[in-house]
Design a protein around this motif. Structure first.
Motif, mmCIF file in Angstrom:
data_model
loop_
_atom_site.group_PDB
_atom_site.id
_atom_site.type_symbol
_atom_site.label_atom_id
_atom_site.label_comp_id
_atom_site.label_asym_id
_atom_site.label_seq_id
_atom_site.Cartn_x
_atom_site.Cartn_y
_atom_site.Cartn_z
ATOM 1 N N VAL A 225 0.848 -1.190 0.000
ATOM 2 C CA VAL A 225 0.000 0.000 0.000
ATOM 3 C C VAL A 225 0.885 1.242 0.000
ATOM 4 N N ALA A 226 0.606 2.157 -0.920
ATOM 5 C CA ALA A 226 1.360 3.408 -1.037
ATOM 6 C C ALA A 226 0.518 4.567 -0.530
ATOM 7 N N LEU A 227 1.094 5.366 0.372
ATOM 8 C CA LEU A 227 0.475 6.588 0.874
ATOM 9 C C LEU A 227 1.262 7.768 0.341
ATOM 10 N N GLY A 228 0.610 8.950 0.252
ATOM 11 C CA GLY A 228 1.394 10.114 -0.126
ATOM 12 C C GLY A 228 0.632 11.160 -0.905
ATOM 13 N N ASP A 229 1.419 11.902 -1.694
ATOM 14 C CA ASP A 229 0.893 13.044 -2.442
ATOM 15 C C ASP A 229 1.167 12.830 -3.933
ATOM 16 N N SER A 230 1.353 13.933 -4.661
ATOM 17 C CA SER A 230 1.495 13.835 -6.115
ATOM 18 C C SER A 230 2.694 13.002 -6.537
ATOM 19 N N GLN A 231 3.746 13.023 -5.733
ATOM 20 C CA GLN A 231 4.931 12.246 -6.076
ATOM 21 C C GLN A 231 4.579 10.766 -6.175
ATOM 22 N N THR A 232 3.848 10.268 -5.178
ATOM 23 C CA THR A 232 3.490 8.861 -5.161
ATOM 24 C C THR A 232 2.314 8.561 -6.076
ATOM 25 N N GLU A 233 1.439 9.548 -6.287
ATOM 26 C CA GLU A 233 0.368 9.364 -7.271
ATOM 27 C C GLU A 233 0.970 9.177 -8.661
ATOM 28 N N GLY A 234 2.114 9.841 -8.909
ATOM 29 C CA GLY A 234 2.815 9.635 -10.173
ATOM 30 C C GLY A 234 2.771 10.801 -11.123
ATOM 31 N N MET A 235 2.356 11.978 -10.671
ATOM 32 C CA MET A 235 2.279 13.122 -11.578
ATOM 33 C C MET A 235 3.631 13.381 -12.237
ATOM 34 N N GLY A 236 3.575 13.732 -13.512
ATOM 35 C CA GLY A 236 4.785 13.938 -14.294
ATOM 36 C C GLY A 236 5.211 12.711 -15.074
ATOM 37 N N ASP A 237 4.531 11.585 -14.806
ATOM 38 C CA ASP A 237 4.862 10.325 -15.471
ATOM 39 C C ASP A 237 3.607 9.807 -16.170
ATOM 40 N N PRO A 238 3.257 10.370 -17.333
ATOM 41 C CA PRO A 238 2.002 10.026 -18.002
ATOM 42 C C PRO A 238 1.916 8.538 -18.338
ATOM 43 N N GLU B 257 5.134 16.639 14.340
ATOM 44 C CA GLU B 257 4.117 15.954 15.127
ATOM 45 C C GLU B 257 3.185 15.134 14.244
ATOM 46 N N ASP B 258 2.762 15.730 13.125
ATOM 47 C CA ASP B 258 1.877 15.008 12.211
ATOM 48 C C ASP B 258 2.576 13.781 11.629
ATOM 49 N N LEU B 259 3.814 13.964 11.200
ATOM 50 C CA LEU B 259 4.555 12.840 10.641
ATOM 51 C C LEU B 259 4.783 11.753 11.681
ATOM 52 N N ASP B 260 5.128 12.157 12.881
ATOM 53 C CA ASP B 260 5.393 11.173 13.925
ATOM 54 C C ASP B 260 4.143 10.351 14.233
ATOM 55 N N GLU B 261 2.985 10.999 14.213
ATOM 56 C CA GLU B 261 1.744 10.267 14.466
ATOM 57 C C GLU B 261 1.519 9.211 13.388
ATOM 58 N N VAL B 262 1.729 9.599 12.137
ATOM 59 C CA VAL B 262 1.573 8.633 11.044
ATOM 60 C C VAL B 262 2.594 7.512 11.165
ATOM 61 N N TYR B 263 3.839 7.864 11.344
ATOM 62 C CA TYR B 263 4.900 6.864 11.313
ATOM 63 C C TYR B 263 4.877 5.960 12.548
ATOM 64 N N ARG B 264 4.461 6.477 13.670
ATOM 65 C CA ARG B 264 4.337 5.645 14.862
ATOM 66 C C ARG B 264 3.293 4.547 14.646
ATOM 67 N N ALA C 269 0.975 16.171 5.204
ATOM 68 C CA ALA C 269 1.125 15.057 6.135
ATOM 69 C C ALA C 269 -0.135 14.886 6.984
ATOM 70 N N ARG C 270 -0.722 15.975 7.405
ATOM 71 C CA ARG C 270 -1.935 15.891 8.238
ATOM 72 C C ARG C 270 -3.099 15.319 7.441
ATOM 73 N N GLN C 271 -3.236 15.725 6.190
ATOM 74 C CA GLN C 271 -4.317 15.185 5.368
ATOM 75 C C GLN C 271 -4.106 13.702 5.087
ATOM 76 N N ALA C 272 -2.862 13.302 4.879
ATOM 77 C CA ALA C 272 -2.578 11.884 4.694
ATOM 78 C C ALA C 272 -2.945 11.113 5.961
ATOM 79 N N ARG C 273 -2.640 11.674 7.115
ATOM 80 C CA ARG C 273 -3.016 11.044 8.383
ATOM 81 C C ARG C 273 -4.529 10.872 8.478
ATOM 82 N N ASP C 274 -5.254 11.931 8.145
ATOM 83 C CA ASP C 274 -6.701 11.922 8.330
ATOM 84 C C ASP C 274 -7.443 11.120 7.267
ATOM 85 N N GLU C 275 -6.894 11.068 6.040
ATOM 86 C CA GLU C 275 -7.639 10.491 4.927
ATOM 87 C C GLU C 275 -7.106 9.145 4.438
ATOM 88 N N GLN C 276 -5.821 8.889 4.639
ATOM 89 C CA GLN C 276 -5.217 7.696 4.047
ATOM 90 C C GLN C 276 -4.818 6.633 5.056
#
Length: 266
Positions: free
Chosen positions: A7-20, A95-102, A56-63
């Motif tokens: 499972v991949a979490l993240g933003d545009s980088q992991t979504e793949g933008m720039g790589d049609p 803090e947001d990252l630590d919550e996700v990564y913990r 990071a906070r949106q990834a925590r809350d949504e993903q």
């Protein structure tokens, strides 16, 4: 290593933008990594919950909750770059990252995170973000050490200071850049056939004249920077209202019809 649920979490980088990708808009480094993993395990199932523009906070809350429900044994979660360009309090970002990564650490899954490339070398006025970028990269190294995560050090990859590794907007990797990120993740995971030279520089090329560079940078600012600034002032993001491209664990080698048929909630 062999994995069964990625499972991949993240933003545009992991979504793949720039790589049609003609199959479904964007491919990206995480899809490329999944395809490599499937070579040794054709039964691998893969979900990509990343959505462009997410902090990071949106990834925590949504993903995070959907990812945990899939009980993955491999998770990729490079987060925080959108915080660098949109938030000022890096202590809150930590803090947001630590919550996700913990929480991810507690799953027992293998977790891959990364540092971020040196945007001061590729984006005009990128120096404005240098202190926060360095702070984020230091956090990533700290989290990798604290939680025994697998770290892909994109900041130290010479190839990612080359504009050929970037899409025209210079905010997202080109197909070449995504391929090199996937190469780096494959090497960090110890996949057969991976190379320690994944971050090596490209062959030299002729740099344009100084005046041509200034003209190129001015076009970039008009075409990409100004719209981004307008969206930011309006409190909007390219990811508003979007759902993940691959919200369910499905076989890596599924067809585009199967992908479109999957529920897009989340």
């Amino acid at each position: 290593m062999q994995f069964s649920r990625f499972v991949a979490l993240g933003d545009s980088q992991t979504e793949g933008m720039g790589d049609p990708d003609p199959r479904y808009e964007y491919r990206g480094w995480a899809d490329r990594l999944a395809e490599r993993l499937a070579l040794s395990n054709p039964d691998l199932r893969y979900a990509n919950l990343a959505v462009r523009g997410k902090t990071a906070r949106q990834a925590r809350d949504e993903q995070l909750a959907p990812a945990l429900a899939m009980e993955p044994d491999l998770i990729t979660a490079p987060l925080g770059m959108n915080d660098v360009i949109s938030r000022s309090d890096m202590a809150e970002v930590r803090e947001d990252l630590d919550e996700v990564y913990r929480v991810l650490h507690a799953t027992g899954a293998a977790v891959v995170i990364s540092t971020y490339p040196d945007v001061t070398r590729t984006i005009p006025m990128g120096q404005r973000f240098e202190d926060k970028l360095q702070a984020l990269n230091a956090m990533m190294r700290d989290f990798a050490a604290a939680y025994d995560f697998i770290l892909v050090d994109l900041y130290s990859a010479p190839v990612l200071t080359d504009l050929r590794a970037w899409a025209p907007d210079r905010l997202h990797a080109s197909p070449l850049g995504h391929e090199r990120f996937a190469d780096g993740a494959a090497f960090a995971l110890g996949l057969e056939g991976s190379s320690p030279d994944w971050g090596a520089p490209l062959d030299p090329w002729a740099e344009p004249h100084r005046l041509a560079r200034h003209a190129r940078d001015a076009r970039w600012a008009a075409q990409y920077l100004t719209p981004w600034m307008i969206r930011r002032l309006r409190g909007r993001s390219l990811g508003d209202g979007r759902s993940p491209k691959r919200p369910l664990l499905t076989p890596v080698r599924e067809g585009p019809e199967q992908r479109r048929a999957a529920p897009a909630d989340g």
